[in-house]
Design a protein around this motif. Structure first.
Motif, PDB file in Angstrom:
ATOM      1  N   VAL A   1       1.020  -1.192  -0.028  1.00  0.00           N
ATOM      2  CA  VAL A   1      -0.104   0.120   0.039  1.00  0.00           C
ATOM      3  C   VAL A   1       0.852   1.133  -0.125  1.00  0.00           C
ATOM      4  N   VAL A   2       1.019   1.883  -1.121  1.00  0.00           N
ATOM      5  CA  VAL A   2       2.116   2.902  -1.469  1.00  0.00           C
ATOM      6  C   VAL A   2       1.984   3.844  -0.134  1.00  0.00           C
ATOM      7  N   GLY A   3       0.747   4.512   0.191  1.00  0.00           N
ATOM      8  CA  GLY A   3       0.906   5.418   1.205  1.00  0.00           C
ATOM      9  C   GLY A   3       1.595   4.921   2.583  1.00  0.00           C
ATOM     10  N   ILE A   4       1.204   4.027   2.995  1.00  0.00           N
ATOM     11  CA  ILE A   4       1.434   3.356   4.184  1.00  0.00           C
ATOM     12  C   ILE A   4       3.088   2.984   4.122  1.00  0.00           C
TER      13      ILE A   4
ATOM     14  N   ALA B   1     -10.680  -2.106  -0.801  1.00  0.00           N
ATOM     15  CA  ALA B   1      -9.974  -2.057  -2.251  1.00  0.00           C
ATOM     16  C   ALA B   1     -10.044  -0.463  -2.664  1.00  0.00           C
ATOM     17  N   GLY B   2      -8.889  -0.158  -3.379  1.00  0.00           N
ATOM     18  CA  GLY B   2      -8.991   1.252  -3.742  1.00  0.00           C
ATOM     19  C   GLY B   2      -8.536   2.253  -2.763  1.00  0.00           C
ATOM     20  N   ARG B   3      -8.145   1.874  -1.408  1.00  0.00           N
ATOM     21  CA  ARG B   3      -7.734   2.743  -0.314  1.00  0.00           C
ATOM     22  C   ARG B   3      -6.407   3.366  -0.470  1.00  0.00           C
ATOM     23  N   SER B   4      -5.421   2.585  -1.315  1.00  0.00           N
ATOM     24  CA  SER B   4      -4.253   2.795  -1.343  1.00  0.00           C
ATOM     25  C   SER B   4      -4.050   4.201  -2.028  1.00  0.00           C
ATOM     26  N   THR B   5      -4.780   4.424  -3.106  1.00  0.00           N
ATOM     27  CA  THR B   5      -4.945   5.772  -3.671  1.00  0.00           C
ATOM     28  C   THR B   5      -5.030   7.052  -2.779  1.00  0.00           C
ATOM     29  N   LYS B   6      -6.119   6.848  -1.938  1.00  0.00           N
ATOM     30  CA  LYS B   6      -6.649   7.698  -1.040  1.00  0.00           C
ATOM     31  C   LYS B   6      -5.707   7.988   0.032  1.00  0.00           C
ATOM     32  N   ILE B   7      -4.911   6.664   0.485  1.00  0.00           N
ATOM     33  CA  ILE B   7      -3.988   6.932   1.446  1.00  0.00           C
ATOM     34  C   ILE B   7      -2.744   7.859   1.039  1.00  0.00           C
ATOM     35  N   ALA B   8      -2.344   7.378  -0.366  1.00  0.00           N
ATOM     36  CA  ALA B   8      -1.412   8.203  -0.954  1.00  0.00           C
ATOM     37  C   ALA B   8      -1.697   9.797  -0.944  1.00  0.00           C
TER      38      ALA B   8
END
Ligand code: FE2
Ligand code: FE2
Length: 148
Positions: free
Chosen positions: A14-17, A132-139
């Protein structure tokens, strides 16, 4: 030489994390470098304050994510964060008081090992619960996390 280096085993996908964890690794190394360079206590204190502030904002961020996702082990994970925070506050107070050995190699290795183990074991466990799709939001959210 840095105390620790980021490696793919620490990646949670997960890119943001991952970016926040990379930042933490960088801040631990910054503190280590300052110690190695023999910086004065007030300088070390400021670097440590930056690490503590970023760690706390990272913990709050993670806790919001996995609590919202209904992660069943939220309470346990938060307790792990709290235990580390308590230990780090003790170290911070010792540095402020000029206690010798407050930032010894043992202490730095403890921080390094905690970070590696926590990411690879505890953090890894909540990832599958994130929608799902959380990674973009986290970024995107990650852009707002400023560093002292
Ligand atoms: Fe984490
Ligand atoms: Fe965590």
């Amino acid at each position: 030489m840095p105390l620790m280096t980021w490696n793919e085993k620490m990646s949670l996908g997960v890119v943001g994390i991952d970016n926040e964890h990379k930042k933490l690794v960088g801040l631990v190394n910054e503190l280590y470098d300052a110690i190695q360079a023999g910086k004065a206590n007030d300088v070390l204190g400021r670097v440590l304050d930056g690490l503590v502030a970023y760690t706390e904002s990272h913990f709050r961020h993670e806790e919001a994510l996995f609590s919202d996702a209904g992660y069943p082990h939220s309470a346990e994970h938060k307790r792990e964060h709290e235990r580390l925070a308590t230990r780090v506050l003790e170290i911070q107070a010792q540095v402020r008081d000029g206690v010798r050995g407050a930032l010894s190699l043992d202490v730095m290795n403890f921080l390094k090992d905690w970070l590696i183990n926590h990411i690879q074991d505890s953090d890894r466990k909540y990832i599958p619960y994130l929608p799902a799709g959380r990674s973009t939001k986290i970024a995107e959210q990650n852009q707002d996390l400023s560093v002292v």
